[in-house]
Design an enzyme around this catalytic site. Structure first.
Site, PDB file in Angstrom:
ATOM      1  CB  CYS A  96     -19.224 -56.751  12.448  1.00  0.00           C
ATOM      2  SG  CYS A  96     -20.319 -58.148  12.203  1.00  0.00           S
ATOM      3  CG  HIS A 224     -22.527 -53.285  12.736  1.00  0.00           C
ATOM      4  ND1 HIS A 224     -21.668 -53.288  11.663  1.00  0.00           N
ATOM      5  CD2 HIS A 224     -22.961 -54.552  12.879  1.00  0.00           C
ATOM      6  CE1 HIS A 224     -21.585 -54.522  11.162  1.00  0.00           C
ATOM      7  NE2 HIS A 224     -22.366 -55.306  11.889  1.00  0.00           N
ATOM      8  CD  GLU A 226     -20.981 -49.840  11.002  1.00  0.00           C
ATOM      9  OE1 GLU A 226     -20.507 -49.840  12.160  1.00  0.00           O
ATOM     10  OE2 GLU A 226     -21.193 -50.891  10.361  1.00  0.00           O
TER      11      GLU A 226
END
Lengths: 263, 960
Positions: A96, A224, A226
């Protein structure tokens, strides 16, 4: 080697560092969050790490443009150290805001032997919608070169950004990105087809969601990973009850395994 | 130094997203003459560098090499187009400009120093328009008078910030010889918002001291005694007449909301109603704290800045609770006027509700997202009585060490201000927000608007968490309303404090000692540090470029002493400051309004009614808002605000994991129903509590760990009938909390939400009680969402449906109110909640959704389209009261304490066993065909609509 060490960059406004560190640790790395001031003060810190992650957030408020101020700071203080890090065969991941920083620094798409540098040819700018959006997207891998990626596995994870539209200066630049295998991921629908909004949530050219450099050891992507490392993060987990490895883990595991096998 | 001017435009071929959205807004105003809007970013940089370096700054820093181009200097109107209007919008001098700060640092990184840096926006409007239209466009769209300055044309630039240094001059505001009239006049002239009794108390205090107060002393007292800071109305003694009864309260809050908490005496409540947020246990090591604030008045004037500083401010509450918490979730609840209001119908001095809504959403989005805190729960209500007084509730939840839930400031500790610098922003915020708004406020109180910079706050948060981990400070609190005045005053209440005001770092020169003391500049925290730990803590701050300054120390003389350059400017007894405020007694009255039920003939089918309710503002999908918030940052998301097969159904509550490596989580919800308050504020409050509880239970939270928060937003409570509705609601809070065994842990009120129009008439908001709730989820894997899961599953409703259409959306779409307001059965409601929770824990429930706005029909529709499955329902199975005979009541009554649940056939027996003795019945089955069919008791279809149509109606309203 088994002690895979990952550095997660911190700076004013970076805010996905904690969960990124957690994801790396879950994937078997030994991750540490370190502030940019500390690295600028002592650049040799980087020597102790194998993976460097530029996490998500709003570095310096995304003032002027997303990732721009941090990119400028790194260009003027850390450019050489990071080039060396990559040249040493190590891995760099930008998520990002981290992807925006890598692009605005010119690390992505990076140097090709044929083209000098894309720094002034490829950028990431405001979503076509003009607003920040948080939504889940499907990503289809486009390259076999990038070692973070399982080339045959479509993955699902969220985007959360206001400036995620990848653009190239002109058609030739785009063609060069394709020809030189820089496109890491494209936004697609569940069946793997490209499409308009919201399949391509920001209006990126050629549905580009992520880029890799010539080495395949640098990956930048807007979504993302994560945020999809537990099954209960999937927006439909109460319907699916899946038990397998969450999609985001593939990126971190591939990175850790690469270091384990190559260092 | 040279002033360099840079203008950055989009390259042709790349869309000007900002310019385009401005054009859309101009069209929405009804101005059709503008064909295009071009926007540009302007940078004004004072520096000694040469042209060549200026080019580098433009190319390497300010301009995107691919999609933008720049000019150094000033661009004229585009060639060949005569009809172009150039407009520049500059920040007013003294307003925080975060971009300018970043540019300064970036140029320093490039090797050059700069002087003053400013940024502005430039718009080129193409098309012939009148001066009046230009005024309308600038005022309604491009700029906000409070913080921005507009320059039309291409000639001048606004003057640079005035940097005239302040010259010390001690000012006294004599009171000792003033009579009642003069005291009142002084309070008004100086915007102290103190009433006559308070002014007299102050006069007596100074008369006894035989001296006159200084300006800063009176300001300090005014801040400390403001409604915003001490809640004098809620704590006053009240004589309440209710229908024909008389009741007396010595202290309303203590005898209602607090009392329930005290009586319940839960061992998991760690700190309630005493700190910046309420603290409850999370697990064996950690606690969570929760606070919800309002930022109504500033949001009315500057929606973007007001809402941004609202969320920024409430984030500092958990940061300043105990020894500091890590913020892990935001909530936001708004009340606006209806967004389709005609411009001509908006009273003078008020912004259009759509502009307010867009600005507020953008403010919360930009601040919350930048802080990296997920915004996970919220609601939006629309009523034209919120036109002039929009309500902006911002909440924040923090995670903290269970052993660090209390402060311990000691004599000799240094007082350190951390974070942002102090400027002239936000002066008089606390007192201003305690008063009534008028059509002139926009100009008079523009200085009360504060400007936020989320990154300053994020930087400060990062270092404070580290300092907390290392136990480097003894106490922490935020500089919120009242600024340093309130923060130092509160922290030093039991000790005494000395502050040297010239040491406070300033954004720019020229502030007087009083301005420094009461400024509500954002992003500042106050900590108490032992002298021996000073070096270590300062090192941590410095390492990440966070400014921290010792401004004084805590003493033991129980006095608040202020100095400026060695001159004493104030000395007030802490006791007088904190306990000298006179106690009030007020009168309150509430009489049941005489209302009737409208006569609406029964119909053959209710398709249109359901579609209309689904698309009504309160019920319609808020996806447009929700997606602008990052609701997944920090990685703890378990139940998201949107859910279902297409990720777009409305969740009942949010569930997040504060610790990523644990399966334990928290659920967060809210409840609010201003419409019911027009019938009876008692039942309004109970419905809000019941709704907040229902929402938590629906996702799988524990019924025995629910903590509640109250936010009372009311009109002018000096009017007995307005205060009466508040008393009624407070009584309900006691009854509701006691029945659900769910203590209130924190609360806040915002009174005087009234607006005085130019013609002297006033608009008051309806009594509005927001109930926020949080509870524990033991194992996230047992969480349930509201979307239907599989065909052939059975659908049950638990809870009785009554003839209670009063205040319903069925009536609202007909502009009716009715009288039969939903009443909570306080005996049954907690039992139902408990049993549903048990069924969820035993994994007997596939989906669960509460019945709220719009009643059963809306609940079924939402479950169906969220799950991409259909429903065949029959009202025959509906448990109902004897008088609930009409199909319209059965479909749309908003009776409380009801849940619809989906159960697999094989789980039916176990489920039924659990529900024994509760009102429950099967109302249908889940079908593959994506359609909602509801039959009346005689087996006739009264609703028969495809999912697509239902969903489209629900989604179209805010498809902005």
């Amino acid at each position: 080697m088994n002690n895979v060490k990952a550095i997660v960059l911190r700076a004013a406004g970076i805010n996905c560092d904690t969960e990124t560190e957690y994801a790396l640790n879950l994937a078997g790395a030994n991750a540490q969050r370190i502030h940019i001031n500390q690295i600028i003060e002592k650049q040799t810190i980087l020597d102790g790490f194998h993976i460097m992650v530029f996490p998500g957030g709003f570095s310096y408020g995304d003032d002027v443009a997303a990732g721009k101020i941090l990119a400028n700071q790194i260009i003027h203080h850390l450019a050489e150290a990071i080039r060396k890090f990559i040249a040493d065969g190590k891995l760099v991941l930008g998520i990002c805001n981290g992807f925006q920083v890598l692009t605005k620094m010119g690390i992505l798409p990076g140097d090709d032997s044929t083209t000098p540098a894309y720094q002034n040819d490829v950028t990431i700018t405001c979503n076509d919608s003009g607003i920040f959006e948080d939504r889940w997207v499907y990503l289809a891998p486009q390259t076999k070169r990038c070692l973070f990626i399982d080339p045959d596995k479509q993955i699902y994870m969220p985007i959360a950004h206001g400036e995620g539209k990848v653009v190239a200066k002109d058609d030739d630049t785009l063609q060069a990105l394709i020809d030189n295998d820089h496109i890491a991921f494209k936004y697609v629908d569940e069946d793997g087809n490209e499409g308009g909004y919201p399949i391509n949530p920001n209006g990126s050219i050629a549905s580009i969601a992520g880029l890799t450099d010539t080495t395949g050891r640098v990956l930048g992507l807007m979504p993302h990973p994560e945020r999809h490392i537990h099954n209960t993060q999937h927006p439909r987990w109460t319907r699916l009850k899946t038990k397998g490895q969450p999609d985001g883990m593939t990126i971190f595991k591939n990175a850790v395994n690469y270091i384990k096998n190559n260092f | 130094m040279t002033q360099w001017r840079f203008e950055v435009f989009n390259h042709t071929g790349f869309p000007d997203v900002h310019g385009h959205s401005i054009l859309e807004e101009i069209k929405e105003l009804g101005i059709k003459e503008i064909q295009a809007v071009q926007s540009a970013r302007v940078f004004l940089i004072e520096a000694d560098f040469d042209k060549q370096f200026a080019k580098r700054v433009a190319e390497e820093l300010l301009t995107d090499p691919v999609c933008e181009q720049y000019i150094i200097g000033r661009s004229g109107p585009p060639a060949g187009l005569a009809k172009a209007t150039l407009i520049e919008v500059h920040l007013k001098s003294g307003v925080t400009d975060p971009v300018a700060e970043s540019v300064t640092n970036a140029i320093y990184d490039m090797g050059q120093k700069t002087g003053n840096v400013r940024t502005a926006k430039k718009y080129i409007l193409l098309g012939g328009i009148s001066q009046k239209q230009i005024d309308t466009i600038t005022k309604k769209i491009l700029a906000n008078d409070c913080i921005e300055e507009v320059i039309i044309g291409n000639e001048t630039e606004p003057p640079g910030p005035h940097l005239k240094p302040y010259e010390f001059n001690l000012v006294h505001w004599p009171v000792c010889n003033l009579d009642a009239g003069a005291l009142t006049k002084l309070s008004k002239e100086k915007d102290l918002f103190l009433n006559l009794t308070e002014m007299q108390t102050i006069r007596n205090y100074y008369t006894e001291l035989s001296r006159e107060p200084t300006d800063v002393e009176l300001e300090t007292i005014a801040q400390t005694w403001s409604e915003h800071c001490v809640h004098k109305t809620l704590k006053s003694s009240i004589d309440f007449s209710f229908n024909d009864q008389q009741l007396h309260f010595d202290n309303l809050l203590k005898e209602t909301v607090f009392k329930a908490t005290k009586e319940l005496d839960k061992n998991w409540c760690i700190s309630v109603f005493e700190d910046n947020a309420g603290v409850v246990e999370f697990d064996s090591d950690s606690a969570i704290c929760f606070k919800v604030e309002t930022h109504n008045h500033p949001s009315a004037l500057d929606p973007y800045g007001g809402a941004a500083t609202g969320i920024g401010g409430v984030i500092r509450d958990p940061m300043g609770t105990g020894l500091g918490a890590k913020p892990i979730a935001n909530t936001d609840i708004f009340c606006f006027g209806e967004p389709d209001k005609k411009i001509g119908d908006i009273p003078k001095g008020i912004l259009h509700p759509k502009r307010i809504m867009k600005g507020v959403v953008a403010g919360v989005r930009d601040y919350g997202n930048r802080m990296g805190i997920p915004t996970v729960n919220g609601a939006i209500y629309f009523d034209d009585r919120y036109l002039a007084n929009p309500l902006v509730f911002c909440g924040n939840i923090g995670l903290m060490d269970k052993n660090k839930c209390f402060k311990n400031p000691q004599t000799g500790n240094l007082i350190i201000v951390v974070g942002g610098r102090t400027g002239r922003d936000g002066i008089h915020g606390a007192t201003f927000s305690s008063g009534q708004m008028t059509h002139e406020y926009e100009t008079i109180f523009s200085h009360a608007v504060q400007i936020g910079n989320a990154i300053t706050e994020k930087k400060m948060l990062d270092v404070l968490l580290k300092a907390n981990e290392l136990n480097l400070y003894e106490a922490i609190t935020d500089c919120g309303a009242g600024g340093l005045s309130s923060a130092v005053g509160e922290m030093g209440e039991k000790l005494g404090a000395e502050v040297e005001l010239e040491k406070v770092p300033l954004k720019y020169a020229g502030l007087s000692y009083t301005e420094i003391w009461i400024s509500e500049a954002q992003e500042r925290m106050l900590i108490a540090v032992k002298p021996e730990k000073l070096d270590e803590i300062m090192k941590i701050f410095k390492a990440e470029n966070v400014e921290a300054t010792v401004i004084g120390k805590f003493t033991d003389n129980k006095k608040l002493t202020l100095r400026y350059d060695g001159n004493q400017i104030a000395e007030i007894d802490m006791q007088f400051l904190h306990e000298g405020i006179p106690k009030y007694s007020r009168k309150a009255a509430w009489n049941e309004p005489e209302l009737t039920e409208p006569a609406i003939p029964e119909k053959q089918n209710y398709n249109d009614d359901l579609l209309k309710i689904l698309s009504s503002y309160n019920v319609a999908s808020k996806e447009w808002v929700i997606r602008q918030y990052d609701h997944e940052v920090q990685g703890g998301s378990v139940v998201k605000p949107l859910t279902g097969e297409k990720n777009d159904g409305p969740s009942d509550a949010a569930v997040i994991k504060p610790k990523l490596n644990s399966q334990k989580a928290i659920a967060i919800s809210c409840g609010m129903n201003p419409l019911y308050g027009d019938i009876d504020p008692y039942w309004m409050a109970l419905a809000g509590i019941d709704e907040a509880v229902r929402n938590l239970i629906s996702v799988g939270a524990r019924p025995d760990r629910i903590a509640l928060l109250d936010n009372f937003c009311w009109g002018n409570c000096t009017k007995p009938e307005t205060l009466g509705t508040l008393v009624r609601s407070a009584q309900a809070c006691y009854d509701g909390a006691t029945a659900f065994k769910a203590p209130f842990i924190s609360g806040k009120d915002s009174l005087n939400n009234e607006f005085e129009c130019e013609d002297g008439s006033t608009i008051s908001i309806p009594p509005t009680l927001l109930v926020s709730a949080v509870s524990i989820v033991e194992d996230v894997n047992n969480c349930v969402t509201m979307d239907l899961k599989d065909s052939d599953n059975l659908l049950f409703i638990i809870g009785e449906t009554k003839n209670e259409l009063g205040g319903s959306h069925y009536y609202k779409i007909r502009k009716q109110l009715g009288s039969n307001v939903p009443k909570v059965d306080l005996r049954k409601a907690p039992k139902i909640a408990e049993k549903i929770s048990e069924a969820i824990n035993q994994q007997l429930i596939e989906s669960c959704h509460d019945c709220s706005e719009g009643g059963l029909a809306v609940t079924l529709a939402e479950m169906a389209f969220a799950g991409e499955l259909g429903i065949k329902a029959n009202l025959k199975g509906l448990p109902k009261s004897d008088d609930c005979l009409k199909a319209s009541s059965q479909l749309f009554s908003e009776s409380t304490s009801r849940f619809v649940v989906e159960v697999k056939q094989e789980n039916f027996d176990n489920f039924a066993k659990l529900m024994l003795n509760l009102p429950f019945g099967q109302i249908g089955t889940v079908t593959k065909e994506k359609k909602l069919i509801i039959k009346n008791q005689n087996g006739k279809n009264i609703i028969n609509i495809d999912n697509d149509k239902l969903k489209q109606s629900w989604q179209k309203t805010f498809n902005w």
